[in-house]
Structures are given as C-alpha cells and as structure tokens.
Design an enzyme around this catalytic site. Structure first.
Site, short mmCIF file in Angstrom:
data_model
loop_
_atom_site.label_atom_id
_atom_site.label_comp_id
_atom_site.label_asym_id
_atom_site.label_seq_id
_atom_site.Cartn_x
_atom_site.Cartn_y
_atom_site.Cartn_z
N ASN A 130 -27.62 78.72 -5.19
CA ASN A 130 -28.01 78.60 -3.78
C ASN A 130 -27.48 77.28 -3.25
O ASN A 130 -27.52 76.26 -3.94
CB ASN A 130 -29.53 78.65 -3.63
N GLU A 193 -23.34 81.94 -1.06
CA GLU A 193 -22.92 80.83 -0.22
C GLU A 193 -21.52 80.31 -0.58
O GLU A 193 -20.71 80.03 0.30
CB GLU A 193 -23.92 79.67 -0.32
N ASP A 237 -37.36 68.60 15.54
CA ASP A 237 -36.65 69.82 15.16
C ASP A 237 -35.73 70.28 16.27
O ASP A 237 -35.48 69.56 17.25
CB ASP A 237 -37.65 70.91 14.75
#
Length: 411
Positions: A130, A193, A237
């Site tokens: 990952n 990925e 964020d």
C-alpha cells in the site's frame, strides 16, 4: 523520473528570502504564490510546493491539455508498462541519524496542533503493498501522530498488525515525483498503487529494502506504526476549516536517508494542491460510472467545491433521461460528491460562466432538479450530520429543440 526532473519541467519560482517554519503560508499568500510552483528557503533548507496545484500543471506531466485529464486517466489502465526493481543501495541517498527537526517541517496556521508532514507517502506491506498519503504531526525528534482513516487499506493493515501483537513496518517517502504523489492519492484496487504510478509515469523504478519498496525520493524514513495512541490535531482540512482532535496511532522512525542538498516537499492544508490531489483522482472514476449509462464527453471537479464536492459532467445526449442517469451515476461514483451539473457538448466545462449560462437557459427547477435525501456524504462537509442530501441539475437541451437554443456566438 524523480522530483528533480519535475523541478526542471515545472520552472518553479525560486524564493531566496529565508523563512521560518511557521511563516510560509502567510508569505506565499502575500506574494500571490499560493497556487504556483515554488522552491522556498526555509531555515536554510529547500522546500518545494504546489507542483500539482492546477489542472494545467498536472496536464503537463500527463502530456495532455487541461480538458483531457479525466479521459486520459480513464484510459490509463490500458498502458502496458513494467515496474523495474533495484536494490536500495543503488539509490543516491545517505543515512543520517533520524531527527525530524533536521527537516523543514512546517506549521501552516497558528492554531495547528504542531508541525506537520503533509506530503509523506506511507508505504507498507502486509500481504499486499500500500502506498498512500497521510498527514503526520511531529511529536519529537523521532515520532509522529499519523492520521489513519478507517476503513482504508493502510488503517486495516495497521489494525491487523496490532491485533496480532505486531507493529506495522513502513517507509515514508518525501519528495517524490508529482505523478507518484498523485498515484498515492488515487483510490485504486488494493495493492495496485505502484502499477498505477508506473502507468502514469510511463515507467517506474522502485528500490527494495527488506520487504519494502520505495521510489526515488529526496527523503526516506523507515519506522513502525505502533499500537500506542496519541492526540493528533487540530489540522486544517480540504475545506479550509479545522478538523477535530483525534486519538491516532504513533509512528516511530528508526532510520533516515536523505539526498545531498535534499528538497523537502510540502502540501499546504486546504490549499489548491491539497484539493487537486483529493478531488481530481475521482474524475476518471466518475467518467467510467457515467459511461455505463450514457455517452460521456468529460468530467471535471470544480475549484469552488474544493475539487471534491461538486462536478460538471458533459454528455452527448441521445435520449431524454440521459442527464438524470448521469447525475445518479456520478453521485454513486464518489460517496463524497454532493452536487452534479450535467451539460451538453457545446458548453465549455472549464468556463464557469458558460456552465452558469447552461443552468440559466436550459434548466427548469420543477422538472430538471434532482434531490437525493438521507445518504452518506463526506465527513469533511461541515454542513452534513449523520447523513446528507445530494443534488443534480440537468442543464441540457431537450431533444428536438436544438434550433431554439442555438447560440450565434457558438459554432
């Protein structure tokens, strides 16, 4: 390709003025450089920012124009590109004592919980690999609080490790090629990925150290995500508003490797690059979903919605109902998507005045407005509670009435 190749191609603005680690955000805003590629001098060290801050810059890396990003990414799986793997000793980095304060980690806003690593690609292996981007609040010289979002793959890998009485070994790569950064921000099937990055970059070399693989990077940290929980936040964020303080896992670093005169990479929380990296990877996903129900021409996420909550879908209308099917497909493609505007092929999807023209002249609220209530939305939407409502606008011309809507200033 690596970050230094991207620096040559992006022609960033060099800033020689030496800045402190908590001055960068205000300085860039004051110089109107918040969304332009730059190389900064932060306490005597080089810091790169904004290399994926616009559609135009991203399109340049992909060798397409800004209109063709979604179509290009939707077709990229067809590329036949192989990964090349070499030994870690071949990477031109040198080991030094692990000390996060030797890196120009930034504090972006006055109320931040601390200094943050925002562009670290966390690489782990537990059965599958990952590679994903996680914010990391610096706690001391060798440890950070890492935000892991359930039920995403990295979180599940960590959870499985600690439930087995283990720690999750990771590498954190900082200062990678922008397309590798983009691939790490993209939701792909588990373990894909690296393959996706290789297709984006038309070739990728990785370097093996033990069980872990890392790309060519300016800085590489090796460590382990422990079972210990610590306070993380507050942190700004994607919406430019503060996320809450959470209990998150503690990541402890044991080793650090850096290039000579390394370039530290930083993503400004809530900035254009943050929004691009979170939102634009969904465009090809939406494109594919909509293609299942009608002839889709293009998809773009909108900057006013942080490239995350709203999108414009351009279709070639073949039958009545196509636009509403496109709305439902787009909302299904990305659970965080809140609003969709569907337009015809003659509307310029990157010209928001043209999109508004379509809404003004081709949309009737009583028959062309779609509302879906009581569905899961994004936790980043401050207006949402347990569930949210979503909407869609059919701003397409009714079939058979094209002459009535013909524009003299459009071919």
């Amino acid at each position: 390709m690596n970050l230094r190749d991207a620096v040559k191609n992006a022609e960033p603005v060099p800033i020689e003025k030496e800045l402190k680690h908590d001055e960068v955000t205000d300085y860039l805003k004051s110089k109107n450089l918040s969304d332009k590629p730059v190389i900064l001098n932060v306490e005597g060290k080089r810091v790169a920012k904004n290399f994926v801050s616009s559609r135009q810059v991203l399109a340049k890396y992909l060798s397409v124009d800004a209109y063709n990003i979604a179509r290009e990414l939707a077709e990229i799986e067809k590329r036949d590109v192989k990964l090349e793997i070499s030994d870690f000793s071949e990477l031109d980095v040198k080991k030094r004592e692990a000390n996060l304060y030797d890196l120009p980690t930034l504090k972006y806003y006055p109320q931040d919980g601390g200094r943050y690593i925002t562009a670290g690609v966390v690489i782990a292996k537990r059965g599958q690999y990952n590679a994903s981007i996680h914010r990391m609040m610096v706690l001391d010289e060798t440890s950070v609080a890492i935000r892991l979002v359930p039920p995403r793959h990295a979180y599940l890998m960590w959870k499985e490790a600690v439930e087995s009485g283990e720690e999750l070994e990771v590498a954190v790569a900082i200062g990678v090629h922008p397309l590798f950064l983009f691939a790490s921000a993209t939701r792909v099937p588990a373990g894909e990925e690296f393959n996706y990055a290789s297709k984006l970059m038309k070739g990728l070399k990785l370097y093996r150290r033990g069980d872990l693989l890392v790309p060519d990077s300016e800085i590489i940290l090796f460590g382990r995500i422990t079972a210990e929980r610590v306070k993380e936040g507050p942190f700004v964020d994607i919406t430019g508003t503060y996320d809450k303080i959470r209990d998150e896992p503690k990541l402890v670093f044991d080793e650090m490797y850096v290039k000579d005169d390394f370039i530290y990479y930083s993503i400004t929380p809530g900035g254009k690059e943050h929004q691009m990296l979170m939102g634009v990877p969904y465009e090809p996903v939406i494109y594919k979903f909509v293609s299942n129900v009608c002839k889709v021409k293009n998809v773009i996420t909108t900057p006013g919605s942080c490239h995350y909550f709203h999108c414009i879908v351009q279709i070639e209308k073949k039958s009545e109902g196509d636009a509403k099917n496109a709305i439902l497909a787009a909302l299904a493609a990305n659970p965080s998507m809140k609003g969709v505007v569907v337009v015809d092929s003659d509307i310029d999807v990157l010209d928001y005045k043209d999109v508004e023209f379509a809404v003004a002249t081709r949309f009737q609220p009583d028959k062309d407005f779609v509302v879906v209530r009581g569905v899961r939305g994004s936790s980043l939407d401050p207006s949402a509670e347990n569930t949210t409502s979503k909407w869609g606008i059919d701003a397409t011309i009714p079939l058979g009435k094209e002459e009535k809507f013909r524009r003299i200033n459009k071919s």
